[in-house]
Scaffold this motif. Structure first.
Motif, PDB file in Angstrom:
ATOM      1  N   GLY A  48       0.812  -1.211   0.000  1.00 43.08           N
ATOM      2  CA  GLY A  48       0.000   0.000   0.000  1.00 43.08           C
ATOM      3  C   GLY A  48       0.843   1.258   0.000  1.00 43.08           C
ATOM      4  O   GLY A  48       0.587   2.204  -0.754  1.00 43.08           O
ATOM      5  N   ARG A  51       2.507   1.745  -3.400  1.00 46.23           N
ATOM      6  CA  ARG A  51       1.592   2.260  -4.419  1.00 46.23           C
ATOM      7  C   ARG A  51       1.304   3.741  -4.225  1.00 46.23           C
ATOM      8  O   ARG A  51       1.107   4.479  -5.192  1.00 46.23           O
ATOM      9  CB  ARG A  51       0.294   1.452  -4.392  1.00 46.23           C
ATOM     10  CG  ARG A  51       0.451   0.053  -4.977  1.00 46.23           C
ATOM     11  CD  ARG A  51      -0.817  -0.770  -4.886  1.00 46.23           C
ATOM     12  NE  ARG A  51      -0.676  -2.022  -5.632  1.00 46.23           N
ATOM     13  CZ  ARG A  51      -1.568  -2.999  -5.639  1.00 46.23           C
ATOM     14  NH1 ARG A  51      -2.692  -2.872  -4.931  1.00 46.23           N
ATOM     15  NH2 ARG A  51      -1.356  -4.093  -6.350  1.00 46.23           N
ATOM     16  N   ARG A  52       1.283   4.184  -3.000  1.00 46.75           N
ATOM     17  CA  ARG A  52       1.003   5.598  -2.722  1.00 46.75           C
ATOM     18  C   ARG A  52       2.212   6.496  -2.957  1.00 46.75           C
ATOM     19  O   ARG A  52       2.052   7.666  -3.306  1.00 46.75           O
ATOM     20  CB  ARG A  52       0.534   5.760  -1.276  1.00 46.75           C
ATOM     21  CG  ARG A  52      -0.826   5.141  -0.988  1.00 46.75           C
ATOM     22  CD  ARG A  52      -1.948   5.929  -1.617  1.00 46.75           C
ATOM     23  NE  ARG A  52      -3.257   5.351  -1.310  1.00 46.75           N
ATOM     24  CZ  ARG A  52      -4.412   5.922  -1.610  1.00 46.75           C
ATOM     25  NH1 ARG A  52      -4.416   7.094  -2.231  1.00 46.75           N
ATOM     26  NH2 ARG A  52      -5.545   5.328  -1.318  1.00 46.75           N
ATOM     27  N   THR A  53       3.413   5.953  -2.740  1.00 44.80           N
ATOM     28  CA  THR A  53       4.614   6.778  -2.824  1.00 44.80           C
ATOM     29  C   THR A  53       5.361   6.644  -4.144  1.00 44.80           C
ATOM     30  O   THR A  53       6.177   7.503  -4.478  1.00 44.80           O
ATOM     31  CB  THR A  53       5.593   6.416  -1.691  1.00 44.80           C
ATOM     32  OG1 THR A  53       5.989   5.037  -1.831  1.00 44.80           O
ATOM     33  CG2 THR A  53       4.938   6.627  -0.325  1.00 44.80           C
ATOM     34  N   LEU A 172      -4.597   1.810   2.005  1.00 47.21           N
ATOM     35  CA  LEU A 172      -3.626   2.415   1.094  1.00 47.21           C
ATOM     36  C   LEU A 172      -3.593   1.726  -0.275  1.00 47.21           C
ATOM     37  O   LEU A 172      -2.904   2.185  -1.175  1.00 47.21           O
ATOM     38  CB  LEU A 172      -2.225   2.365   1.717  1.00 47.21           C
ATOM     39  CG  LEU A 172      -1.998   3.271   2.928  1.00 47.21           C
ATOM     40  CD1 LEU A 172      -0.663   2.933   3.589  1.00 47.21           C
ATOM     41  CD2 LEU A 172      -2.035   4.737   2.519  1.00 47.21           C
TER      42      LEU A 172
END
Length: 222
Positions: A48, A51-53, A172
Motif C-alpha cells: 500500500g 503504491r502511494r509513494t 492504502l
C-alpha cells in the motif's frame, strides 16, 4: 534479553543458513506479490505504501524495517547480525525477484505461485530464525514490548499490531485476498514443521554466548 549465541559457534553453518533464509524469504514475498491473491499483513502495508509513494516494494520494506528497528531503542533491545541483515537483504532480494518474475499469469499459475510462496516463506522463516543470529525487527518489537510489560500477551500484542497494519495497508491499496487468509492459517504450522530441521543447537554451556537480542519467531512476516 535472551542469549542467542554468537559467531564463535558454528559460524559458517549459521551465516550460510541466515543469508539463505533471508534470500528465500525475499523470493517467497515476490512470489506472493505476483500471485495477486493476497499478502500477509505487513506486506499488504508495504504494498500500500509503495503504491502511494511510487517507491519500490523492496525500498518500502527496508524503510519500514529501519523505522521499526528504531522503536527497539526505548525497549532497550539490541539487534543481532540477523536483525540488521533482515532489514537490508529481504528488500533487495524481493525487488530483484520482482524484476525477473513477470506478472499477469493465468489464475492457475498464480495460485501455484501463492502456494509455493507460502511454503517457501515458512521454510525461510525457520532458516533465518534457526541460525540464532537475531530476530527480524518486527518480531523483536513485539517480543521486546511484552518483555518490558510482562502482563501482556505476545499473541494479543501481535494480533493488535498486525490487524492495524493490515487495515492501514488495505486502505492504502494493498492486496487483501484469499492469500492473506491462507497465509494466516498455514504459516504457523509450516514454520513449526521446518524449525526442528534448521535450528542450530545452542552453544555449549560455558562458552560464554553474547546477549545480542531477543529470539522469538514471528512466522507472519519479516
Amino acid at each position: 534479553m535472551v542469549a542467542i549465541g554468537n559467531l564463535r559457534h558454528r559460524p559458517v553453518r549459521r551465516l550460510v543458513q541466515l543469508y539463505a533464509g533471508l534470500t528465500l524469504y525475499g523470493v517467497s514475498m515476490a512470489l506472493m506479490i505476483r500471485s495477486g491473491l493476497g499478502l500477509d499483513p505487513w506486506d499488504v502495508f508495504h504494498q500500500g505504501v509503495a503504491r502511494r509513494t511510487g517507491l519500490s516494494f523492496g525500498t518500502v520494506t527496508i524503510a519500514v524495517g529501519a523505522l521499526v528497528l528504531l522503536l527497539w531503542v526505548p525497549l532497550r533491545q539490541r539487534p543481532g547480525l540477523g536483525t540488521v541483515s533482515n532489514v537490508l537483504v529481504i528488500g533487495l532480494v524481493v525487488d530483484a525477484t520482482l524484476a525477473l518474475l513477470p506478472g499477469g499469469a493465468p489464475l492457475a499459475a498464480r495460485a501455484a505461485l501463492l502456494v509455493v510462496g507460502i511454503v517457501a516463506n515458512g521454510a525461510a522463516t525457520a532458516l533465518y530464525l534457526g541460525a540464532r543470529l537475531g530476530p527480524g525487527p518486527r518480531d523483536g518489537l513485539m517480543t521486546g514490548y511484552v518483555a518490558r510489560r510482562p502482563g501482556r500477551s505476545v499473541r494479543l500484542v501481535r494480533t493488535v499490531i498486525e490487524v492495524t497494519v493490515l487495515a492501514l495497508g488495505w486502505l492504502l491499496g494493498g492486496t487483501v485476498g484469499v492469500g492473506t487468509v491462507a497465509y494466516a492459517l498455514t504459516i504457523g504450522p509450516l514454520a513449526q514443521l521446518f524449525l526442528p530441521m534448521f535450528t542450530v543447537e545452542a552453544e555449549p554451556a560455558g562458552a560464554g554466548p553474547v546477549k545480542v537480542g531477543v529470539a522469538g519467531p514471528r512466522p507472519a512476516g519479516p
